[in-house]
Design a protein around this motif. Structure first.
Motif, PDB file in Angstrom:
ATOM      1  N   UNK A  50      47.046  25.609  22.845  1.00 52.93           N
ATOM      2  CA  UNK A  50      47.350  26.002  21.573  1.00 52.93           C
ATOM      3  C   UNK A  50      49.057  26.214  21.643  1.00 52.93           C
ATOM      4  N   UNK A  51      49.810  25.475  20.698  1.00 57.99           N
ATOM      5  CA  UNK A  51      51.065  25.798  20.539  1.00 57.99           C
ATOM      6  C   UNK A  51      51.406  26.325  19.223  1.00 57.99           C
ATOM      7  N   UNK A 125      46.927  17.497  23.092  1.00 57.66           N
ATOM      8  CA  UNK A 125      45.647  18.335  23.229  1.00 57.66           C
ATOM      9  C   UNK A 125      45.059  18.157  24.391  1.00 57.66           C
ATOM     10  N   UNK A 126      45.170  19.245  25.098  1.00 56.42           N
ATOM     11  CA  UNK A 126      44.631  19.442  26.550  1.00 56.42           C
ATOM     12  C   UNK A 126      43.502  20.246  26.425  1.00 56.42           C
ATOM     13  N   UNK A 127      42.369  19.762  26.964  1.00 58.17           N
ATOM     14  CA  UNK A 127      41.131  20.292  26.878  1.00 58.17           C
ATOM     15  C   UNK A 127      40.462  20.551  28.204  1.00 58.17           C
ATOM     16  N   UNK A 128      39.688  21.622  28.499  1.00 58.19           N
ATOM     17  CA  UNK A 128      38.908  21.816  29.692  1.00 58.19           C
ATOM     18  C   UNK A 128      37.709  22.213  29.413  1.00 58.19           C
ATOM     19  N   UNK A 143      49.317  26.004  31.620  1.00 58.20           N
ATOM     20  CA  UNK A 143      50.656  26.543  31.034  1.00 58.20           C
ATOM     21  C   UNK A 143      51.943  26.550  32.037  1.00 58.20           C
ATOM     22  N   UNK A 144      51.703  26.903  33.069  1.00 58.79           N
ATOM     23  CA  UNK A 144      52.899  26.733  33.980  1.00 58.79           C
ATOM     24  C   UNK A 144      53.377  25.441  34.226  1.00 58.79           C
ATOM     25  N   UNK A 385      43.687  28.902  25.326  1.00 54.25           N
ATOM     26  CA  UNK A 385      42.493  29.852  24.795  1.00 54.25           C
ATOM     27  C   UNK A 385      41.077  29.313  24.979  1.00 54.25           C
ATOM     28  N   UNK A 386      40.042  30.214  25.309  1.00 58.98           N
ATOM     29  CA  UNK A 386      38.866  29.926  25.121  1.00 58.98           C
ATOM     30  C   UNK A 386      38.493  29.552  23.504  1.00 58.98           C
TER      31      UNK A 386
END
Length: 430
Positions: A50-51, A125-128, A143-144, A385-386
């Motif tokens: 989330x940006x 849009x990066x999702x796990x 994030x790093x 974030x979750x």
């Protein structure tokens, strides 16, 4: 003389890895991971990038191929023997074997799960997705990587002397902050800057500067790898994702209302009364404290991570008084968007009334504001974030509505259940 062998060896690397260790992460992630591994190992969750500052169009600055290479490299990492020995044998917060043999056996065999990466309107849009203990460990390294790739992109066309001057100015800027903090009596401060750092090497330099400049006033770092390498205390407890996911799993309004306290009951059981720091702002600090069970008043302290920090501390002090506790013996950890002026202001106001402590984050490890012509290295608020648990959306209200997240109808429901009224909207700096 040029070391030709070293140069040739270095050319074998396809990439320069940003994250080179699974413990290049925040300590609270590992503590929470063990708790989740014990209590909810099969819960399926989704984490998402989330940006909060969409004017920073990351997908137009960070090359997608480079990003994929870095993320793919992280998926090859596993715990080394030395890292395992440090976790299994070290003393954390005065406790030996903080991490159980069962958890360590699992962690030693872990490889992070797949990711999904797409671009839309200049943003990634990066999702796990997957089991909670595995997926949660993506947050900090993802994030790093993005923050460092952004920095590399900005610095790419700078030549050697320009880079030397830039870092000399950044070092001077940080050291001047350290010199100001050195004069603050009874200060307790730690590095909380992993997730939005400029780079790993820069964070390590900042930590060493704090250690040399502040001595005993510098109490440690949240970064496990740096703590291990520099023989420092690893600092951290828990974060918002736990109440967010527990709440999402609640079937009724009553279960929802009790979810934040259930988190801390499980945490207490996990750590046998250790690491007793309350994070009360997920669904509003005021309501959380008003409805808190009496046993929470006996905990060590509170972390304030959103809203007006002074107002939050005053609320905590009054709550402890109302529960028959002595606030002067309680710790209040400030950790939201801190810089030197605010740290000094809060220490001056609350020293003696409680035990103030500070988790200094992005403006410690990534304060390059004003050091480039167009301020292209200024930090911004990027989070992971979750966003769902077992297919249900998560919600965070916070003490600052600009940090709230979740579907509008669910936010309205949570506000009703937790009795959250009007809130003051504050600028989200980082």
């Amino acid at each position: 003389m040029v070391d030709i062998a070293t140069r040739v060896w270095n050319h074998k690397w396809k990439i320069d890895p940003i994250v080179r260790s699974l413990i290049d992460t925040d300590f609270y992630k590992l503590l929470m991971c063990q708790s989740v591994f014990r209590s909810k190992p099969d819960t399926q969750v989704t984490f998402q990038l989330i940006n909060r500052n969409p004017q920073f169009r990351l997908a137009e600055l960070v090359d997608e191929g480079e990003l994929r290479e870095q993320l793919d490299h992280i998926r090859t990492l596993s715990l080394t023997r030395g890292e395992s020995t440090w976790m299994r044998g070290n003393t954390f917060y005065g406790k030996r074997q903080m991490f159980t043999p069962e958890f360590m056996d699992w962690f030693e065999g872990l490889r992070l799960p797949p990711y999904t990466l797409e671009t839309r309107d200049g943003q990634y849009e990066l999702t796990f997705e997957g089991s909670w203990p595995e997926v949660m460990l993506w947050e900090i390294p993802a994030l790093a990587v993005l923050m460092e790739l952004r920095g590399r992109a900005v610095l790419h066309d700078m030549r050697r002397f320009e880079l030397q001057v830039l870092y000399a100015r950044a070092m001077t800027k940080l050291w001047e902050k350290v010199e100001r903090l050195r004069e603050v009596e009874r200060l307790r401060i730690a590095d909380f800057g992993t997730r939005r750092r400029h780079s790993f090497l820069w964070q390590d330099w900042c930590v060493r500067a704090m250690y040399e400049g502040l001595g005993e006033k510098f109490v440690g770092t949240s970064n496990c790898l740096i703590a291990k390498n520099r023989d420092l205390e690893a600092i951290g407890t828990n974060a918002h994702e736990m109440p967010m996911i527990y709440a999402a799993l609640a079937d009724t309004d009553e279960e929802l209302r009790e979810a934040p306290y259930k988190v801390l009951a499980d945490w207490h059981e996990e750590h046998s009364g250790n690491l007793r720091i309350i994070l009360p702002d997920t669904y509003g600090t005021k309501g959380f404290l008003e409805n808190a069970p009496d046993w929470l008043a006996g905990w060590t302290g509170i972390r304030i991570d959103s809203g007006d920090p002074a107002a939050g501390a005053e609320t905590a002090i009054e709550w402890w008084k109302s529960r028959g506790e002595d606030p002067s013996k309680k710790m209040i950890i400030f950790s939201d968007g801190l810089d030197v002026d605010k740290i000094i202001e809060l220490q001056t106001r609350f020293a003696g009334r409680c035990r103030p402590s500070f988790g200094w984050g992005t403006l410690l490890t990534n304060d390059f504001r004003g050091l480039t012509k167009d301020d292209s290295l200024a930090p911004f608020s990027l989070v992971c974030k979750a966003v769902a648990a077992e297919g249900r959306p998560t919600v965070k209200l916070s003490d600052n509505p600009r940090k709230a997240m979740g579907p509008a109808d669910e936010i309205a429901r949570y506000k009703r259940v937790f009795g959250v009224g009007e809130q003051e909207a504050l600028e989200v700096v980082v």
